[in-house]
Design a protein around this motif. Structure first.
Motif, mmCIF file in Angstrom:
data_model
loop_
_atom_site.group_PDB
_atom_site.id
_atom_site.type_symbol
_atom_site.label_atom_id
_atom_site.label_comp_id
_atom_site.label_asym_id
_atom_site.label_seq_id
_atom_site.Cartn_x
_atom_site.Cartn_y
_atom_site.Cartn_z
ATOM 1 N N ASP A 143 37.845 56.593 38.587
ATOM 2 C CA ASP A 143 36.953 55.984 39.572
ATOM 3 C C ASP A 143 37.580 56.233 40.943
ATOM 4 O OD1 ASP A 143 35.359 54.478 41.234
ATOM 5 O OD2 ASP A 143 35.643 52.590 40.130
ATOM 6 N N ALA A 144 37.063 57.206 41.663
ATOM 7 C CA ALA A 144 37.632 57.598 42.957
ATOM 8 C C ALA A 144 37.571 56.474 43.982
ATOM 9 C CB ALA A 144 36.916 58.837 43.491
ATOM 10 N N SER A 145 36.683 55.481 43.798
ATOM 11 C CA SER A 145 36.570 54.390 44.765
ATOM 12 C C SER A 145 37.813 53.492 44.774
ATOM 13 C CB SER A 145 35.326 53.544 44.482
ATOM 14 O OG SER A 145 35.498 52.761 43.315
ATOM 15 N N LEU A 146 38.705 53.645 43.801
ATOM 16 C CA LEU A 146 39.942 52.852 43.777
ATOM 17 C C LEU A 146 40.926 53.324 44.840
ATOM 18 C CD1 LEU A 146 40.669 52.526 39.947
ATOM 19 C CD2 LEU A 146 39.503 50.918 41.448
ATOM 20 N N MET A 147 40.721 54.503 45.385
ATOM 21 C CA MET A 147 41.554 55.143 46.400
ATOM 22 C C MET A 147 42.866 55.645 45.813
ATOM 23 S SD MET A 147 40.987 52.775 49.709
ATOM 24 C CE MET A 147 39.799 51.477 49.449
ATOM 25 N N ALA A 148 43.639 54.784 45.157
ATOM 26 C CA ALA A 148 44.892 55.156 44.500
ATOM 27 C C ALA A 148 45.242 54.036 43.533
ATOM 28 C CB ALA A 148 46.010 55.357 45.526
ATOM 29 N N GLY A 149 46.099 54.339 42.566
ATOM 30 C CA GLY A 149 46.527 53.321 41.624
ATOM 31 C C GLY A 149 45.652 53.257 40.382
ATOM 32 N N VAL A 150 45.865 52.210 39.571
ATOM 33 C CA VAL A 150 45.134 52.044 38.317
ATOM 34 C C VAL A 150 44.752 50.580 38.100
ATOM 35 C CG1 VAL A 150 46.272 53.979 37.148
ATOM 36 C CG2 VAL A 150 47.237 51.702 36.940
ATOM 37 N N ILE A 151 43.743 50.403 37.275
ATOM 38 C CA ILE A 151 43.388 49.084 36.760
ATOM 39 C C ILE A 151 43.470 49.202 35.246
ATOM 40 C CG2 ILE A 151 41.589 47.326 36.539
ATOM 41 C CD1 ILE A 151 40.444 48.293 39.207
ATOM 42 N N ILE A 152 44.241 48.317 34.631
ATOM 43 C CA ILE A 152 44.428 48.323 33.185
ATOM 44 C C ILE A 152 43.880 47.015 32.632
ATOM 45 C CG2 ILE A 152 46.095 48.412 31.303
ATOM 46 C CD1 ILE A 152 48.008 49.827 33.322
ATOM 47 N N GLN A 153 43.027 47.129 31.616
ATOM 48 C CA GLN A 153 42.509 45.934 30.949
ATOM 49 C C GLN A 153 42.733 46.087 29.456
ATOM 50 O OE1 GLN A 153 38.481 44.855 31.848
ATOM 51 N NE2 GLN A 153 38.585 43.029 30.583
ATOM 52 N N ALA A 154 43.488 45.142 28.897
ATOM 53 C CA ALA A 154 43.776 45.121 27.461
ATOM 54 C C ALA A 154 43.545 43.697 26.976
ATOM 55 C CB ALA A 154 45.209 45.558 27.188
ATOM 56 N N GLY A 155 42.404 43.484 26.333
ATOM 57 C CA GLY A 155 42.058 42.128 25.916
ATOM 58 C C GLY A 155 41.854 41.254 27.138
ATOM 59 N N ASP A 156 42.587 40.146 27.220
ATOM 60 C CA ASP A 156 42.480 39.229 28.361
ATOM 61 C C ASP A 156 43.379 39.627 29.524
ATOM 62 O OD1 ASP A 156 40.710 37.708 26.917
ATOM 63 O OD2 ASP A 156 42.215 36.269 26.232
ATOM 64 N N LEU A 157 44.271 40.559 29.291
ATOM 65 C CA LEU A 157 45.211 40.995 30.314
ATOM 66 C C LEU A 157 44.556 42.009 31.250
ATOM 67 C CD1 LEU A 157 48.173 41.228 31.418
ATOM 68 C CD2 LEU A 157 48.434 43.123 29.808
ATOM 69 N N VAL A 158 44.639 41.749 32.552
ATOM 70 C CA VAL A 158 44.144 42.693 33.552
ATOM 71 C C VAL A 158 45.262 42.929 34.560
ATOM 72 C CG1 VAL A 158 42.460 43.131 35.375
ATOM 73 C CG2 VAL A 158 41.753 41.919 33.309
ATOM 74 N N ILE A 159 45.613 44.184 34.747
ATOM 75 C CA ILE A 159 46.616 44.575 35.729
ATOM 76 C C ILE A 159 45.917 45.472 36.742
ATOM 77 C CG2 ILE A 159 48.796 45.778 36.121
ATOM 78 C CD1 ILE A 159 49.433 45.228 33.122
ATOM 79 N N ASP A 160 45.815 44.987 37.967
ATOM 80 C CA ASP A 160 45.137 45.741 39.020
ATOM 81 C C ASP A 160 46.162 46.180 40.051
ATOM 82 O OD1 ASP A 160 43.586 46.826 41.025
ATOM 83 O OD2 ASP A 160 42.185 45.142 41.148
ATOM 84 N N SER A 161 46.587 47.429 39.953
ATOM 85 C CA SER A 161 47.532 47.971 40.930
ATOM 86 C C SER A 161 46.858 49.034 41.788
ATOM 87 C CB SER A 161 48.765 48.542 40.223
ATOM 88 O OG SER A 161 48.395 49.650 39.436
ATOM 89 N N SER A 162 45.539 48.912 41.943
ATOM 90 C CA SER A 162 44.804 49.869 42.761
ATOM 91 C C SER A 162 44.889 49.464 44.233
ATOM 92 C CB SER A 162 43.337 49.922 42.335
ATOM 93 O OG SER A 162 42.694 48.697 42.631
ATOM 94 N N VAL A 163 44.753 50.424 45.102
ATOM 95 C CA VAL A 163 44.746 50.142 46.538
ATOM 96 C C VAL A 163 43.544 49.254 46.872
ATOM 97 C CG1 VAL A 163 44.475 51.173 48.829
ATOM 98 C CG2 VAL A 163 46.022 52.214 47.175
ATOM 99 N N LYS A 164 42.415 49.536 46.261
ATOM 100 C CA LYS A 164 41.213 48.730 46.486
ATOM 101 C C LYS A 164 41.460 47.264 46.116
ATOM 102 C CE LYS A 164 36.312 48.649 45.225
ATOM 103 N NZ LYS A 164 35.274 49.309 44.423
ATOM 104 N N GLY A 165 42.107 47.027 44.974
ATOM 105 C CA GLY A 165 42.414 45.670 44.534
ATOM 106 C C GLY A 165 43.410 44.985 45.452
ATOM 107 N N GLN A 166 44.422 45.719 45.884
ATOM 108 C CA GLN A 166 45.424 45.135 46.773
ATOM 109 C C GLN A 166 44.843 44.810 48.142
ATOM 110 O OE1 GLN A 166 48.872 47.703 46.665
ATOM 111 N NE2 GLN A 166 49.155 47.380 44.471
ATOM 112 N N LEU A 167 43.933 45.665 48.629
ATOM 113 C CA LEU A 167 43.257 45.367 49.894
ATOM 114 C C LEU A 167 42.382 44.118 49.766
ATOM 115 C CD1 LEU A 167 42.280 48.933 51.176
ATOM 116 C CD2 LEU A 167 43.993 47.383 52.148
ATOM 117 N N ALA A 168 41.724 43.964 48.629
ATOM 118 C CA ALA A 168 40.897 42.776 48.407
ATOM 119 C C ALA A 168 41.758 41.517 48.390
ATOM 120 C CB ALA A 168 40.126 42.919 47.097
ATOM 121 N N LYS A 169 42.942 41.574 47.742
ATOM 122 C CA LYS A 169 43.855 40.426 47.712
ATOM 123 C C LYS A 169 44.357 40.100 49.115
ATOM 124 C CE LYS A 169 45.604 41.392 43.108
ATOM 125 N NZ LYS A 169 46.761 41.902 42.357
#
Length: 176
Positions: A143-169
């Motif tokens: 998903d190019a809209s993330l700019m950089a980084g990854v989002i990982i979802q495994a069951g209930d665990l979500v790890i958002d290390s994307s630039v888009k996610g960090q900018l939102a935080k």
């Protein structure tokens, strides 16, 4: 109406427990996959809303005769009597979750800004296996809209290390 997952849970759990007891997990997986596909068919879905339980049992018996054993047919009869055949796809999904739990496996969805190479996938997989104490299967997408980084979802665990996610935080923090 109650959520289909809630409706499906007791059927899936009973089928799973029975399959484990009979050592027939693969056979039950195949049966449930087939009947779930039949129930999801648009023509059958219309019938599920209109027809009586006996008519629906006859329909599933005719269509699924070679794929169902006696116990699978009993599940269909029970679900038809209770008007729950529309929940068959959810029963399959829960059954597969129980099966993965038993095998200590989990599927992780990994969305990255760019295509991940084999080494990156192996590193993510190894890290998740260590953190979750289970075997991890990755479903990777881009998903190019993330700019950089990854989002990982495994069951209930979500790890958002994307630039888009960090900018939102950061935006949320600054507005607080």
């Amino acid at each position: 109406m109650a959520d289909l997952t809630t409706i499906a849970r007791p059927y899936a759990k009973a089928a799973f427990d029975f399959a484990v007891e009979q050592k027939a997990l693969e056979q039950w997986t195949e049966m449930l996959a087939f009947v779930a596909e039949v129930a999801a068919n648009e023509h059958v879905a219309v019938q599920l809303k209109r027809e009586s339980a006996n008519t629906l049992v006859n329909l599933f018996t005719t269509v699924c005769a070679e794929q169902l054993n006696e116990h699978g047919l009993n599940l269909i009869k029970l679900m038809a009597e209770n008007g729950r055949l529309n929940a068959l796809p959810a029963v399959l999904a829960l059954f597969l979750e129980y099966k993965a739990e038993l095998a200590k496996e989990i599927t992780a969805d990994v969305v990255s800004a760019t295509e991940l190479d084999a080494a990156q996938q192996a590193q993510i997989s190894a890290s998740l296996e260590q953190r979750l104490a289970r075997k991890v299967k990755l479903n990777c997408s881009v998903d190019a809209s993330l700019m950089a980084g990854v989002i990982i979802q495994a069951g209930d665990l979500v790890i958002d290390s994307s630039v888009k996610g960090q900018l939102a935080k950061l935006s949320e923090t600054l507005q607080a």
